[in-house]
Design a protein around this motif. Structure first.
Motif: not given
Length: 636
Positions: A125-146
């Motif tokens: 709700g409070n996160l605005t887009t100023e000063n953002i270079e990119r948003i990467e969206i990775l779909r599917g289970a990613q617990s092995m790395l993260w």
């Protein structure tokens, strides 16, 4: 442990004073590279054409071109992502990927884990887009790395890096709902130093959190001050040091939704949040490099109950539970990661590392014995990437997490792909396991917790194909996904004590395209069909649309003028777990345009909900009617 906290405490004081900042992962790719690269899928820069995971990238240039104000608004147009907001600007806003829970989406910003240590999810709700270079969206289970919280996917937000000659700018915007936004930014690089920083203020005071169409009359205000900075230093031997800071202070008026939706007078939520991260990347040899990441998130939330409430259906006025009281909460997230990258041979790359993670929750409303609860973990991971004959792509890895609260969790992931370069075709697929650790609330909340909880677990699979056509001007993709969740933590009535009793399934199809039709005309679109089931009851999962789609047009008819159209469709869904509250589908059109009067001055306008559709993302909570905004931007 006290020494580690001392380091973070020092950072929280010194970094904002120095006004420098820092991110994240592996070494950044060369700016000379022609093809876009993604970091989130492997923790190393990989060209999009060689990714074997389902990934989408939203660039900062697109956010600026369309004048998108919040990260949530950007994600509403993304593949397989469902956004639900409990009212207008600043209200609780969550993201789900491929039908998973919102707490199954791991959200990071410059290496900082944003998921709440007490609630498990992240509120956009409070996160605005100023000063953002990119948003990467990775779909599917990613617990092995993260690790934990990445059962459904990962949303990784990266701050801009200062480049080129120093520049400065400012903007001013005014529009519907008595909205006023203003801000300034600086960016540039000189010698080994680079900096990108911004500051913004956003005030609105004309929107009801509970839907005005249901009888709400009180207008709820929203005030958000946000600043962001990233500073970098190039070091000898191709090393790099980065520091990131983002701080926001927001205040929002809130209402109570659900079956007894009420207009609440004097009920407010105040949020103060400071994100700090630093990364040091250093090649050690020609085949070995090391990245060290330190990250901290500190959040103070103050909730004021309010003095009176009016039921919008019956007009009965009463006092809220705990009227005039308050509920204060402090959340801390700490993350330390050491990552080593080994180029074993030309076709083989090994990523191995260690991560420490700590979450702390504290509330003065609780007794001394229930305060300052801590959940920590240690993890080791290794992931091998291989390219065979420039056609066969493979990644495979394993991770072991050891938690202070419940023990160990082991996850793994394998992906594969095949490049048919002659036709511009890529086949890809993945299979992975995931987990989510019980939160501090699950384990320790007084009277409503269970210290014997196990982690939630998942299995995830997807198959897809990406095809380039028309001399690579058109890219189309299609795929199938399947997720199986078990041991989900639920709190059944009447005791509301959390237990590992939930089992669920989500599966579906997704398709999308990007088309550079002309030099000055770009088209894009995506569609996702998702079927969800509670495997214990056979009912659909709440607030997941079966059909979801978006389409966009970006057109520059003449050089100074840019026009953008975005269409979003959200299909029918159910609002509650019993499936008794049906919600209709809706579609929304947004339009934006900008005109460069000179090289320094730009005027812009944006119309949201162009056709004035009346709809709800969550039942009883309002969404903006047709809204018009206009502004001016100056760059020097």
């Amino acid at each position: 442990m006290s020494g580690l906290r001392a380091v973070f405490s020092f950072l929280s004081i010194s970094v904002p004073l120095l006004c420098v900042s820092l991110p994240v992962f592996a070494a950044e790719p060369s700016t000379d590279a022609l093809e876009e690269v993604v970091v989130t899928a492997t923790k190393t820069p990989v060209p999009v054409s060689r990714l074997t995971s389902a990934v989408e990238v939203i660039k900062g240039e697109e956010l600026e071109q369309k004048k998108i104000k919040t990260v949530a608004d950007a994600l509403r147009l993304a593949q397989g992502v469902t956004i639900n907001a409990s009212g207008g600007p600043g209200t609780l806003t969550t993201a789900r990927i491929r039908g998973s829970e919102s707490a199954h989406t791991l959200v990071l910003m410059d290496g900082v884990i944003l998921n709440s240590s007490t609630a498990g999810l992240f509120d956009f709700g409070n996160l605005t887009t100023e000063n953002i270079e990119r948003i990467e969206i990775l779909r599917g289970a990613q617990s092995m790395l993260w690790g934990s919280d990445a059962m459904g996917g990962v949303i990784n937000i990266i701050t801009k890096k200062g480049t080129g000659p120093p520049t400065a700018g400012a903007f001013l915007e005014y529009g519907s709902f008595v909205t006023l936004r203003e801000g300034a930014q600086v960016s540039g690089a000189k010698g080994p130093l680079d900096l990108s920083a911004s500051v913004t203020q956003w005030d609105a005071n004309g929107f009801s959190a509970v839907n005005a169409q249901r009888g709400a009359t009180e207008r709820d205000g929203f005030h958000n001050f946000q600043t962001s900075a990233r500073a970098g230093l190039a070091l000898p031997g191709d090393g790099r040091l980065d520091v990131n800071v983002r701080w926001w202070k927001s205040k929002r008026d809130i209402d109570s939704g659900g079956a007894g939706a009420t207009d609440v007078t004097g009920s407010q939520s105040l949020d103060h949040r400071l994100l700090l991260s630093g990364s040091y990347d250093q090649p050690i040899t020609s085949w070995w490099s090391h990245t060290l990441t330190l990250a901290r998130d500190r959040q103070f939330t103050f909730n004021l109950t309010g003095g009176a409430q009016r039921n919008v259906a019956t007009n009965v006025v009463s006092k809220p539970f705990g009227a005039g009281g308050n509920n204060n909460l402090e959340n801390l997230n700490h993350r330390v990661e050491s990552q080593h990258t080994f180029q074993i041979a030309k076709p083989l790359l090994l990523v191995a590392g260690y991560q420490f993670r700590e979450g702390v929750g504290d509330s003065p409303n609780f007794s001394a014995s229930s305060r300052s609860k801590v959940v920590s973990s240690h993890a080791g991971f290794a992931d091998l990437q291989a390219t065979i004959l420039e056609r066969i792509l493979f990644t495979g890895g394993v991770r072991q997490d050891s938690y202070s609260a419940f023990g160990d969790a082991t996850t793994y992931r394998v992906t594969g792909g095949y490049l048919l370069n002659e036709t511009g075709t890529k086949f890809r697929g993945s299979y992975a396991t995931g987990f989510r650790a019980p939160t501090i609330n699950d384990l320790f909340f007084p009277g409503f917790s269970n210290p014997n909880l196990r982690p939630e677990k998942s299995k995830s699979m997807d198959l897809g194909v990406d095809q380039k056509l028309l001399q690579e001007k058109l890219t189309v993709s299609a795929g199938f996904f399947w997720n199986r969740f078990r041991d989900l933590i639920q709190s059944p009535a009447p005791a509301f004590i959390p237990q590992n009793i939930g089992n669920a399934l989500s599966k579906g199809w997704e398709a999308g395209f990007q088309f550079a039709a002309l030099k000055n005309l770009d088209l894009r679109g995506q569609y996702t069909w998702t079927m969800t089931r509670n495997l214990d009851t056979g009912l659909r999962l709440a607030q997941r649309p079966v059909d979801q789609a978006s389409a966009g047009i970006s057109y520059r008819p003449i050089e100074p003028l840019s026009v953008n159209f975005d269409y979003r469709f959200v299909g029918g869904r159910v609002n509650n777990v019993l499936n008794t509250e049906k919600m209709l589908s809706f579609d929304v059109v947004n339009v934006s345009a900008s005109y460069d009067v000179t090289k320094q001055w730009q005027v812009f306008t944006r119309v949201e909900n162009l056709f004035d559709k009346d709809y709800e993302e969550i039942q009883t909570f309002g969404t903006p009617a047709r809204s018009v905004f206009a502004g001016v931007k100056f760059t020097y």
